[in-house]
Design a protein around this motif. Structure first.
Motif, short mmCIF file in Angstrom:
data_model
loop_
_atom_site.label_atom_id
_atom_site.label_comp_id
_atom_site.label_asym_id
_atom_site.label_seq_id
_atom_site.Cartn_x
_atom_site.Cartn_y
_atom_site.Cartn_z
N VAL A 9 0.84 -1.21 0.00
CA VAL A 9 0.00 0.00 0.00
C VAL A 9 0.87 1.25 0.00
CG1 VAL A 9 -1.75 1.30 1.29
CG2 VAL A 9 -1.92 -1.18 1.11
N GLY A 10 1.97 1.21 0.74
CA GLY A 10 2.88 2.34 0.73
C GLY A 10 3.52 2.54 -0.64
N ALA A 11 3.88 1.44 -1.29
CA ALA A 11 4.52 1.50 -2.61
C ALA A 11 3.56 2.01 -3.68
CB ALA A 11 5.07 0.14 -2.99
N GLU A 12 2.26 1.81 -3.48
CA GLU A 12 1.29 2.33 -4.43
C GLU A 12 1.32 3.85 -4.46
OE1 GLU A 12 -2.43 0.64 -3.32
OE2 GLU A 12 -1.97 -1.35 -4.12
N ALA A 13 1.57 4.44 -3.28
CA ALA A 13 1.66 5.90 -3.20
C ALA A 13 3.02 6.40 -3.64
CB ALA A 13 1.37 6.36 -1.76
N ASP A 14 4.08 5.63 -3.35
CA ASP A 14 5.44 6.00 -3.72
C ASP A 14 6.23 4.71 -3.95
OD1 ASP A 14 8.02 6.85 -4.02
OD2 ASP A 14 8.16 7.88 -2.10
N PRO A 15 6.43 4.35 -5.22
CA PRO A 15 7.11 3.08 -5.53
C PRO A 15 8.51 2.96 -4.95
CG PRO A 15 6.04 3.96 -7.48
CD PRO A 15 5.98 5.04 -6.44
N THR A 16 9.12 4.06 -4.56
CA THR A 16 10.48 4.00 -4.01
C THR A 16 10.50 3.96 -2.49
OG1 THR A 16 10.71 6.43 -3.96
CG2 THR A 16 11.34 5.30 -6.00
N ASN A 17 9.31 3.88 -1.88
CA ASN A 17 9.23 3.85 -0.41
C ASN A 17 9.20 2.40 0.07
OD1 ASN A 17 8.97 4.63 2.22
ND2 ASN A 17 6.85 5.36 2.05
N PHE A 18 10.16 2.03 0.90
CA PHE A 18 10.26 0.65 1.37
C PHE A 18 9.95 0.59 2.87
CE2 PHE A 18 12.89 0.95 -2.40
CZ PHE A 18 12.43 -0.13 -3.14
N LEU A 19 8.78 0.01 3.20
CA LEU A 19 8.30 -0.03 4.59
C LEU A 19 8.38 -1.42 5.20
CD1 LEU A 19 5.05 2.13 4.17
CD2 LEU A 19 7.20 2.86 5.21
N LEU A 20 8.80 -2.41 4.41
CA LEU A 20 8.67 -3.80 4.85
C LEU A 20 9.34 -4.06 6.19
CD1 LEU A 20 7.64 -6.65 4.28
CD2 LEU A 20 9.74 -7.09 3.02
N MET A 21 10.61 -3.69 6.33
CA MET A 21 11.33 -3.99 7.57
C MET A 21 10.75 -3.23 8.75
SD MET A 21 13.21 -6.36 6.73
CE MET A 21 13.94 -6.56 8.36
N ASN A 22 10.33 -1.98 8.53
CA ASN A 22 9.69 -1.23 9.61
C ASN A 22 8.35 -1.86 10.00
OD1 ASN A 22 11.33 1.37 10.17
ND2 ASN A 22 11.26 1.29 7.94
N ALA A 23 7.63 -2.40 9.01
CA ALA A 23 6.34 -3.03 9.29
C ALA A 23 6.49 -4.37 10.01
CB ALA A 23 5.57 -3.24 7.99
N MET A 24 7.65 -5.03 9.84
CA MET A 24 7.85 -6.32 10.49
C MET A 24 7.88 -6.19 12.02
SD MET A 24 7.81 -8.99 8.64
CE MET A 24 8.46 -10.11 9.88
N GLY A 25 8.26 -5.01 12.53
CA GLY A 25 8.26 -4.81 13.98
C GLY A 25 6.88 -4.98 14.58
N PRO A 26 5.88 -4.16 14.14
CA PRO A 26 4.51 -4.36 14.62
C PRO A 26 3.95 -5.74 14.31
CG PRO A 26 4.74 -2.23 13.53
CD PRO A 26 6.01 -2.98 13.27
N ASN A 27 4.37 -6.31 13.16
CA ASN A 27 3.87 -7.62 12.77
C ASN A 27 4.27 -8.70 13.78
OD1 ASN A 27 3.90 -9.42 9.55
ND2 ASN A 27 2.39 -9.32 11.15
N VAL A 28 5.55 -8.70 14.15
CA VAL A 28 6.03 -9.65 15.14
C VAL A 28 5.42 -9.36 16.51
CG1 VAL A 28 8.08 -10.46 16.37
CG2 VAL A 28 8.18 -10.10 13.91
N ALA A 29 5.29 -8.06 16.84
CA ALA A 29 4.66 -7.68 18.11
C ALA A 29 3.21 -8.18 18.16
CB ALA A 29 4.70 -6.16 18.27
#
Length: 381
Positions: A343-363
């Motif tokens: 969803v973030g990449a749809e707004a900006d294809p050069t924005n990489f949120l995966l590793m930051n999103a993994m924190g809440p995901n594991v939490a």
């Protein structure tokens, strides 16, 4: 015995002569699930065995026969698989495999992720109170509400611990179905509560996490969480044991087994046995429809809760946190984190949120287990 009698007996033993309209409905549902898994690639590792278990039990109900109801004292094949679910063995082993597969580094590097993982459990508590309003008793409501954590093993674990085995089939199928549909359900909710400007926010690279931190993390979390909520030990303990296998670096064989061979064996047993709880007589009723609706509500509020806290943290940090990553606080690892990235990449294809999103995901995995432990503590389990 004449040839006609023999043929008549054979016909009477076929599924065509014994199945009800409800069985045919469930067979059709199983075929739809197989289509989604195979043609659309929606969580096939889960959905294929679940759908096939559903197919088998509605063609041959005795495959789930309880030995107590058998004339020769022998139960059906999938009954014994299902017994491992009721004993909490398979859900706990799944957690061990998830721990062995998962890098907790993003969570350690950004502890604020714990808050987003906790916020994404909002759906559990919303669904709990709605279930009570819809006529379910407290334990049933608790078992249903955990669907909002998007965690199939925890849903099975809590339902059996609370003695809600009659609802286990609908609860488990709803939980796993919504896990499979994360890429469809979450994006509209995420976009509803974020602007395009929000979705374009770039987050700084996470700091490197030392090997010592990664080794200490599962040990410390086990002690802290299990001391507060001992009933979470089968889930949290196995999750952290699997992660300790991974991070210690001294038991590579155990890590490989837990994350591959054992994990896949357990998925087969758990998936087929969960699917086999969906016989027409047990599944086609008003309560099932309520559970499906409540599960969807729980999932939506869980996604929204994570995004809402992400919005709050965005303001507190003056725009350093992209609220999209809060939606990954539901427990579907790693799919929810991938959806945040997409969803973030749809707004900006050069924005990489995966590793930051993994924190809440594991939490979220830890948070769902804690929520289950809290509900068990409420009812004295």
């Amino acid at each position: 015995m004449s040839i006609l009698d023999t043929l008549s007996n054979l016909v009477q033993q076929t599924g065509f002569a014994n199945l009800t309209w409800g069985n045919y409905v469930m067979i059709a549902v199983a075929l739809v699930f197989l289509y989604l898994a195979i043609a659309k690639d929606y969580e096939p590792l889960l959905l294929v065995p679940i759908a096939f278990g559903m197919l088998l039990v509605n063609i041959y109900p005795d495959i789930m026969l309880n030995p107590a109801d058998s004339s020769n004292g022998t139960g059906g094949l999938l009954y014994y698989f299902y017994t491992l679910d009721k004993w909490s063995i398979l859900p706990s082993l799944i957690f061990m495999g998830v721990g062995a597969l998962t890098d907790f580094g993003p969570l350690i590097a950004n502890p604020i992720s714990f808050l987003m993982g906790a916020a994404a459990q909002l759906g559990i508590y919303v669904a709990y109170f709605l279930a009570i309003l819809m006529g379910f008793n407290g334990k049933s409501a608790a078992a249903i509400s955990i669907i909002g954590g998007a965690d199939g093993p925890t849903s099975i674990f809590l339902a059996t611990k609370l003695g809600q085995t009659s609802l286990l089939g609908p609860i488990a199928v709803a939980a796993y179905s919504y896990m499979s549909l994360v890429p469809i359900i979450q994006p509209p909710v995420m976009k509803l509560f974020t602007s395009e400007k929000d979705r374009k926010i770039r987050m700084s690279q996470l700091r490197p996490v030392s090997k010592l931190e990664k080794i200490l993390f599962p040990i410390v979390i086990t002690i802290v969480v299990c001391m507060i909520l001992p009933t979470t030990a089968p889930l949290v303990g196995m999750l952290m044991l699997g992660n300790l296998f991974r991070e210690s670096g001294v038991v590579k064989q155990l890590t490989e087994t837990a994350s591959n061979a054992l994990m896949y064996i357990v998925v087969i047993l758990l998936g087929t046995s969960v699917g086999a709880t969906t016989s027409a007589s047990a599944f086609l009723n008003v309560n099932t429809l309520k559970i499906v609706v409540l599960g969807l509500v729980a999932f939506i509020f869980g996604t929204a809760g994570g995004v809402w806290l992400g919005q709050l943290l965005k303001k507190v940090t003056h725009g350093k946190i992209n609220p999209l990553i809060g939606s990954a606080g539901v427990s579907a690892v790693p799919m929810a984190a991938r959806v945040s990235q997409k969803v973030g990449a749809e707004a900006d294809p050069t924005n990489f949120l995966l590793m930051n999103a993994m924190g809440p995901n594991v939490a979220g995995v830890i948070g769902t287990a804690v929520a289950a432990g809290t509900l068990m503590a409420i009812y004295g389990i």
